[in-house]
Design a protein around this motif. Structure first.
Motif, mmCIF file in Angstrom:
data_model
loop_
_atom_site.group_PDB
_atom_site.id
_atom_site.type_symbol
_atom_site.label_atom_id
_atom_site.label_comp_id
_atom_site.label_asym_id
_atom_site.label_seq_id
_atom_site.Cartn_x
_atom_site.Cartn_y
_atom_site.Cartn_z
ATOM 1 N N LEU A 14 65.387 29.521 13.762
ATOM 2 C CA LEU A 14 66.510 30.331 13.292
ATOM 3 C C LEU A 14 66.197 31.796 13.609
ATOM 4 C CD1 LEU A 14 69.171 30.382 11.678
ATOM 5 C CD2 LEU A 14 67.786 30.571 9.600
ATOM 6 N N HIS A 15 67.128 32.484 14.254
ATOM 7 C CA HIS A 15 66.951 33.898 14.607
ATOM 8 C C HIS A 15 67.576 34.748 13.512
ATOM 9 C CE1 HIS A 15 65.415 33.338 18.730
ATOM 10 N NE2 HIS A 15 66.042 32.177 18.608
ATOM 11 N N LEU A 16 66.791 35.704 13.009
ATOM 12 C CA LEU A 16 67.219 36.539 11.890
ATOM 13 C C LEU A 16 66.935 38.008 12.181
ATOM 14 C CD1 LEU A 16 65.581 34.261 9.175
ATOM 15 C CD2 LEU A 16 68.042 34.527 9.538
ATOM 16 N N LYS A 17 67.489 38.880 11.322
ATOM 17 C CA LYS A 17 67.219 40.316 11.373
ATOM 18 C C LYS A 17 66.735 40.744 9.994
ATOM 19 C CE LYS A 17 70.152 42.207 14.981
ATOM 20 N NZ LYS A 17 69.084 42.835 15.710
ATOM 21 N N THR A 18 65.830 41.722 9.963
ATOM 22 C CA THR A 18 65.351 42.263 8.694
ATOM 23 C C THR A 18 66.527 42.883 7.927
ATOM 24 O OG1 THR A 18 64.790 44.325 9.797
ATOM 25 C CG2 THR A 18 63.008 42.688 9.516
ATOM 26 N N PRO A 19 66.399 43.089 6.615
ATOM 27 C CA PRO A 19 67.521 43.646 5.841
ATOM 28 C C PRO A 19 68.126 44.931 6.400
ATOM 29 C CG PRO A 19 65.927 42.721 4.350
ATOM 30 C CD PRO A 19 65.305 42.670 5.736
ATOM 31 N N PRO A 20 67.313 45.899 6.913
ATOM 32 C CA PRO A 20 67.948 47.092 7.490
ATOM 33 C C PRO A 20 68.573 46.839 8.872
ATOM 34 C CG PRO A 20 65.595 47.492 7.058
ATOM 35 C CD PRO A 20 65.870 46.063 6.767
ATOM 36 N N LEU A 21 68.489 45.586 9.343
ATOM 37 C CA LEU A 21 69.018 45.188 10.653
ATOM 38 C C LEU A 21 68.298 45.894 11.800
ATOM 39 C CD1 LEU A 21 72.835 45.144 9.755
ATOM 40 C CD2 LEU A 21 71.196 43.247 9.646
ATOM 41 N N SER A 22 67.035 46.271 11.570
ATOM 42 C CA SER A 22 66.283 47.045 12.558
ATOM 43 C C SER A 22 65.326 46.209 13.402
ATOM 44 C CB SER A 22 65.499 48.154 11.850
ATOM 45 O OG SER A 22 64.658 47.592 10.858
ATOM 46 N N SER A 23 64.976 45.003 12.949
ATOM 47 C CA SER A 23 64.029 44.176 13.697
ATOM 48 C C SER A 23 64.459 42.717 13.703
ATOM 49 C CB SER A 23 62.633 44.260 13.073
ATOM 50 O OG SER A 23 62.148 45.568 13.125
ATOM 51 N N ASP A 24 64.183 42.052 14.808
ATOM 52 C CA ASP A 24 64.456 40.628 14.950
ATOM 53 C C ASP A 24 63.208 39.827 14.611
ATOM 54 O OD1 ASP A 24 67.082 41.022 16.018
ATOM 55 O OD2 ASP A 24 66.191 41.463 17.971
ATOM 56 N N TYR A 25 63.413 38.626 14.094
ATOM 57 C CA TYR A 25 62.316 37.695 13.864
ATOM 58 C C TYR A 25 62.888 36.284 13.805
ATOM 59 C CZ TYR A 25 63.603 37.545 8.853
ATOM 60 O OH TYR A 25 64.266 37.392 7.662
ATOM 61 N N THR A 26 62.006 35.301 13.831
ATOM 62 C CA THR A 26 62.457 33.916 13.738
ATOM 63 C C THR A 26 61.788 33.226 12.555
ATOM 64 O OG1 THR A 26 60.730 33.040 15.198
ATOM 65 C CG2 THR A 26 62.815 33.719 16.235
ATOM 66 N N MET A 27 62.416 32.135 12.128
ATOM 67 C CA MET A 27 61.900 31.329 11.027
ATOM 68 C C MET A 27 62.109 29.876 11.397
ATOM 69 S SD MET A 27 60.650 32.035 7.856
ATOM 70 C CE MET A 27 61.377 33.501 7.157
ATOM 71 N N HIS A 28 61.101 29.063 11.111
ATOM 72 C CA HIS A 28 61.259 27.619 11.303
ATOM 73 C C HIS A 28 60.384 26.869 10.306
ATOM 74 C CE1 HIS A 28 57.695 28.201 13.945
ATOM 75 N NE2 HIS A 28 57.402 26.941 13.639
ATOM 76 N N VAL A 29 60.658 25.591 10.171
ATOM 77 C CA VAL A 29 59.886 24.720 9.288
ATOM 78 C C VAL A 29 58.835 24.008 10.127
ATOM 79 C CG1 VAL A 29 60.011 22.717 7.747
ATOM 80 C CG2 VAL A 29 61.885 24.378 7.774
ATOM 81 N N ASP A 30 57.619 23.911 9.586
ATOM 82 C CA ASP A 30 56.539 23.201 10.260
ATOM 83 C C ASP A 30 55.659 22.548 9.206
ATOM 84 O OD1 ASP A 30 54.953 22.270 12.339
ATOM 85 O OD2 ASP A 30 54.675 24.249 13.240
ATOM 86 N N GLN A 31 54.630 21.855 9.665
ATOM 87 C CA GLN A 31 53.676 21.186 8.771
ATOM 88 C C GLN A 31 52.330 21.891 8.864
ATOM 89 O OE1 GLN A 31 53.675 17.970 7.029
ATOM 90 N NE2 GLN A 31 55.889 17.967 7.129
ATOM 91 N N LYS A 32 51.675 22.053 7.704
ATOM 92 C CA LYS A 32 50.313 22.564 7.675
ATOM 93 C C LYS A 32 49.600 21.902 6.507
ATOM 94 C CE LYS A 32 47.321 26.412 7.595
ATOM 95 N NZ LYS A 32 46.995 27.740 7.718
ATOM 96 N N ASP A 33 48.467 21.289 6.798
ATOM 97 C CA ASP A 33 47.688 20.591 5.777
ATOM 98 C C ASP A 33 48.534 19.573 5.014
ATOM 99 O OD1 ASP A 33 45.484 22.194 6.502
ATOM 100 O OD2 ASP A 33 46.056 23.749 5.060
#
Length: 137
Positions: A14-33
């Protein structure tokens, strides 16, 4: 958690922007331990959050029933009481501590989780240059 599919996978995050709309980042679900986690990628920086934070933060916001300051801070910085960031690392939240799972990268909960919740239709987030807030929908 029916929203997991909306968050995406490593191959299709999922492609998202920080609250001030100044930076892009992504989020995804994965497995760890053997546990599902949220993986937040900001440039080359990768943060991990307990996926339970979505439901727990939503519940806290519903109970608060008003806007809550985000108060985003790095892990090594002190968070301000009464903010989403402080709640995300407080011994008084449902997991009794940090939702951030990766040592030295456990902070910025108030920067990266609110836009995810907004994208999932669970919250409203303000988008000012500074001092952003969120509330449950």
């Amino acid at each position: 958690m029916s929203y997991k599919e909306s968050i995406g996978t490593k191959e299709n995050p999922l492609h998202l922007k920080t609250p001030p709309l100044s930076s892009d980042y992504t989020m995804h679900v994965d497995q760890k331990d053997g546990k599902e986690i949220l993986v937040c990628t900001v440039g080359k920086t990768v943060l991990h959050y307990d996926i339970r934070c979505i439901d727990d933060l939503y519940q806290m916001l519903k109970e608060h029933n008003d806007w809550v300051d985000l108060g985003s801070k790095d892990e090594k910085q002190e968070s301000q009481k009464g903010t989403v960031e402080h709640w995300g690392r407080s011994p008084e939240n449902p997991i009794r501590g940090w939702y951030g799972l990766k040592k030295n990268f456990r902070g910025r909960f108030g920067m990266y989780i609110p836009p995810l919740m907004e994208a999932l239709g669970l919250a409203e987030v303000t988008h000012e240059k500074r001092g952003n807030k969120m509330r449950a929908k």
